[in-house]
Enzyme design. Sequence first.
Site, PDB file in Angstrom:
ATOM      1  N   GLU B 269       0.816  -1.217   0.000  1.00  0.00           N
ATOM      2  CA  GLU B 269       0.000   0.000   0.000  1.00  0.00           C
ATOM      3  C   GLU B 269       0.851   1.269   0.000  1.00  0.00           C
ATOM      4  OE1 GLU B 269      -4.157  -1.409   2.017  1.00  0.00           O
ATOM      5  OE2 GLU B 269      -2.624  -0.742   3.425  1.00  0.00           O
ATOM      6  N   ASP B 342      -8.863  -8.598   4.027  1.00  0.00           N
ATOM      7  CA  ASP B 342      -8.497  -7.528   4.963  1.00  0.00           C
ATOM      8  C   ASP B 342      -9.465  -7.406   6.131  1.00  0.00           C
ATOM      9  OD1 ASP B 342      -7.276  -5.433   6.178  1.00  0.00           O
ATOM     10  OD2 ASP B 342      -7.930  -3.922   4.752  1.00  0.00           O
ATOM     11  N   GLU B 370     -12.555  -2.010  12.367  1.00  0.00           N
ATOM     12  CA  GLU B 370     -12.517  -1.251  11.114  1.00  0.00           C
ATOM     13  C   GLU B 370     -13.699  -1.586  10.216  1.00  0.00           C
ATOM     14  OE1 GLU B 370      -8.891  -1.752   8.907  1.00  0.00           O
ATOM     15  OE2 GLU B 370      -9.644  -0.666   7.159  1.00  0.00           O
TER      16      GLU B 370
END
Lengths: 690, 690
Positions: B269, B342, B370
């Site tokens: 990333e 993820d 998240e």
Amino acid sequence: MKKIFRIPLCIILFSLAYLTANATDGHELWLRSVKPNPVKIVAASKSNAVAIAVKELEQGWTGQSGATVTLSLVKDAALKGDGFRITQTSIEAKTGQGLLYGAYELLRRQQTGQAVSGVSNPSYNLRILNHWDNLNGSIERGYAGESIFWRKGDSAFTVTDADKQLWQEYARANTSIGINGAVLNNVNASPQMLSTQYLQRVKAIADVLRPYGIKTYLSINFATPIKLGNLPTADPLDKKVIAWWKAKADEIYKLVPDFGGFLVKANSEGQPGPQDYGRTHAQGANMLADILKKHNGIIMWRAFVYNASEKDRAKQAYGEFMPLDGKFSDNVIIQVKNGPIDFQPREPFSPLFGATKKTPLMPELQITQEYLGHSYQLAFLATMWEEFLKSDTWQEGKNSTVARVTDGSVFNQKYTAIAGVANVGLDANWCGHHFAQANWYAFGRQAWNNTMPAADVANEWVKLTFLPSDGETAKGWEDNFLKPVQQMMLDSREAVVNYSMPLGLHHIFSAHEHYGPGPWYAPARVRKDWTPPYYHQAEAGGIGFNRTATGSNAVSQYHEPLASEFASVEKCPEKFLLYFHHLPWDFKLKNGRELWDELCYRYQDGLDEVRNFQKTWDKVAPYVDAQRFTEVQTKLQRQCRDAQFYKDGCLLYFQQFSKRPIPYDIERPVNTLEYYEKTDPLTMQEVVKQ
Amino acid sequence: MKKIFRIPLCIILFSLAYLTANATDGHELWLRSVKPNPVKIVAASKSNAVAIAVKELEQGWTGQSGATVTLSLVKDAALKGDGFRITQTSIEAKTGQGLLYGAYELLRRQQTGQAVSGVSNPSYNLRILNHWDNLNGSIERGYAGESIFWRKGDSAFTVTDADKQLWQEYARANTSIGINGAVLNNVNASPQMLSTQYLQRVKAIADVLRPYGIKTYLSINFATPIKLGNLPTADPLDKKVIAWWKAKADEIYKLVPDFGGFLVKANSEGQPGPQDYGRTHAQGANMLADILKKHNGIIMWRAFVYNASEKDRAKQAYGEFMPLDGKFSDNVIIQVKNGPIDFQPREPFSPLFGATKKTPLMPELQITQEYLGHSYQLAFLATMWEEFLKSDTWQEGKNSTVARVTDGSVFNQKYTAIAGVANVGLDANWCGHHFAQANWYAFGRQAWNNTMPAADVANEWVKLTFLPSDGETAKGWEDNFLKPVQQMMLDSREAVVNYSMPLGLHHIFSAHEHYGPGPWYAPARVRKDWTPPYYHQAEAGGIGFNRTATGSNAVSQYHEPLASEFASVEKCPEKFLLYFHHLPWDFKLKNGRELWDELCYRYQDGLDEVRNFQKTWDKVAPYVDAQRFTEVQTKLQRQCRDAQFYKDGCLLYFQQFSKRPIPYDIERPVNTLEYYEKTDPLTMQEVVKQ
């Protein structure tokens, strides 16, 4: 019978509707064009009304091909007013207008598959729509676009062919359901209404309505002699004032020889009236009535009066008008809203209906859904009106129903009348919500026949509005469309009551717009009787308005045994409980539940009912055109959202006082009380402080 | 037993809580103070850890009054690492730290009423929290306020007594559940982390954590030699680079002699890494590992790598790391997220866990929510971790569970470790949502014992967190509070899965914030693997990501018989169906329903479950203090609103492709697809275009 629906289930969509029926915008109302069979019409009379009857029969006949139908004017004691007698092949009436009504009835019965024979007489002589249309084209409490009569700007006084066509369609729709009068402007009337310029437009409208038998009426501002005539006063006993009104009446009748008369809102919510000059309602009304008498005109004088000083608004109309009973001229009729407060989803009938003996009253119903969800919500009002008309006032003993004390059955009256506040505007479908058309339809049908059950009205309307127009009955249509949709309509008003103001609560709507809940609205500067806490009286000890002898004693305005029944906490119908009583939160209902719990369940029931309406509608998708399907579906979606808004907002607000838990089998509120208080359910934006 | 709840039902409120228990802000976590009984502690060792153990026992002892408890260091083959053996009156361990863990376990068992005896060994040597805390005090994916370690502005390098007290409370909480390491900063690391100024603050933190046995670790930016050291390169084979790291390591170990090591996110990333210089992950990791070896430090190298060019993101970590199996130094451990994508509410385990044989792996779990509702939603994660740890990889035959292939049971490893991304911040209750504390607790407990059932974790946590602290058991508390609340926790993760991404759907969250649905998000400028349509692949023909041989063949990365099971549409567990398969909308599920319908029911189930949680919580009001009751109630209310947002948004979106009706026993969507697409569920305002 041909199968006309062959859509495999897999392409029946929820939000994308692939449907067989053609899309329609609903503009045809319940008068959808059909493929007629040849018919021979024999009519002796050649009046306008009869000419229209002949044309309608030729264009709408679905009976035996080649049949002959005879239209005859007859003398027949069984027929009253514009009543008629029909068979498969004949229409008889005392008037040409009666023949026209008979023609519409014949066609309706053909299309709805009802037996075609029998006598039908109107319950009321005058069946009138009240348009709350302003001269600038806006409509007070109108939710279907601008006025069909008035428009603002440079073209305000131009009459176009399109105007005339629309007015004609309007007249035809009215006549097809028996309506025979229209008040063209708002009861909160502009003095300009009677200006020569506007009267010219009134004439143009009246000329279009006349062939259909629709009389034209106007609302007037009592101070017009001052505002328009430049007089120093509008005192009804002043000679110059009387002269002014006489001249104005002459002017009107010259333009509209069959003008119906005036509707007057006087000394009510800030409107001028005779009390401004120390005169009574009777003195004001009679002055005008006496002027109109020679023209055969009438005065419809509204009893919707209340002022800020009185403790219980519900008592005031009775208080002001009972002393005047018998003092009105015989061409005055007092127009009384169905309930004592103001067109709530549910109220008991106004006590005036059980009180005046010498003064004829006309019920005022509200077709436009000011308090029942505007044009966003599906609320079929015929059930409400049936409940109202069937209410027994006990005025002259048992069976003195509201219907019978107003339609001449109980009292000998020169005029009998009923009014409905129209829900018509420039929207393609006239009423904003496709199902709001049913309320226009229902008003006409129940004004004609004030004992017509709501279920019959719904049945007719659904058939006329949705049955495939080629005259074939779709396979399963009755079971799969008519029955569930009719049931949805019949349940819809009670659903609104439940999710907005169950158990006799009233007027707890958001301020100004009357859309969504506003039980908390009570700014210090606003007069108390315009704030919901005045009506619900919620506090730690309980909720409800005590109208028994220990409270305002409004119950005393009802005839016995009603007064005692309403006053008794045991006998009072639970639907009116909090209208008449202030009760502790743990008051035991007949089903064993405590008041607070029952309140919670009612609100939840209302929401659940709307959710069921959504499912009902989604299921009928194969039987309805895409446009109407989607438009109704979208409105139901919003109604469901807003029903939840009502339920949550009201329960969280009242819970501040009840300090009790919401029963655990009820859905928890979606948002906080703070959110509901600050959000305008019309826009879902923050409330604009007014 | 004393009755301690005497509230009459009538004052048990839904939104206003009049409750007996004292209000609490939750800051005490599961370590609430008790009224201890006198106890005599006999301890041979005088280490810091033992001193703390003695103090804890004296302050928390609720066993027999006047008892003697003996803490002894022993040689015992049944004990491993910091494991311990406890009885009612003794704690034995091989290390002082083990005695401290034993003390916490003894007290926990007393308070939860469990049998106090037996041996307990940690599953992993290293049980580490990863704090994604930035040096400016913000926390990436943190939902409980700012960082407890870092702050911005003038006081960034001042260490106050309040800081030290908070860090000590943090250390104590960690040690009480077996956590023994903390990475103090974000894996997206600032080069400034290793500046002398920040290392001084690291020393201050480490000095507070050390007595509790918490080792300090840091995330590093691989390009720090350039950014901080002014070198022209960060090539791991460059001598100057190596020298720079050596010097930096010496500096660190001088300040923190027991420093644990580095966590590295490299070439992931946008982060720099060895691949920038043509080197492999192994070359990068080994360079650092070799430098830390003499200090007994380790390198935790993350396998969370993927790039925009590859067709299936789920395959990439395996593709990059399998060729390097066996090439890492023995103090390198590869940190692998539980799933291949993820931290989704549900994914199959990452295939790497069933693949590498020579390279030790450490699972990375995400405690912070998240993708599971931030701190707005109640989602107990122990069930998810239990499912993950129990997953059989078949790596070395049956029973090669993820737990066993990572904890040293299957492979001989120098280090075994597990990491959890922390959910801790400056909020008074540490975690934002009171129930999010349970996830911190669960991570520690399952890191210590990787076969501990989620139900046991929940049971312990509820008792420690909510049981009245005077040691009396409230009347009916177990039946009326513990059981329903525990069940709510155990059901909560599946509820999130159902209302957000059932049946194997994944990564269909709104962009950026990962809160609320965003299946529609796909701007042309955004790389495809960052947009939900990449993952759900919905189109007229069906939905789901084909990872079988006819698609990306990601199934081939799993060991047999798993590969075949996942590849078979009949054998694939339905919870992973759309993760591995692209299926037509009318695909038949095992319960007989078609895929589209089942999707609808799952979404509705999720919403209904949250509604039930609300009711559960409201019912337990009498057993919980007012502050925590109201705060949790408010969050559940929002969760319910947002679950409906998920259900409606996702179903309306997918329905565009399925072109099927939502089954009629399911609630209709509250708003339109357009509304959901343009509304940000975090703020309920219009989406800000990014």
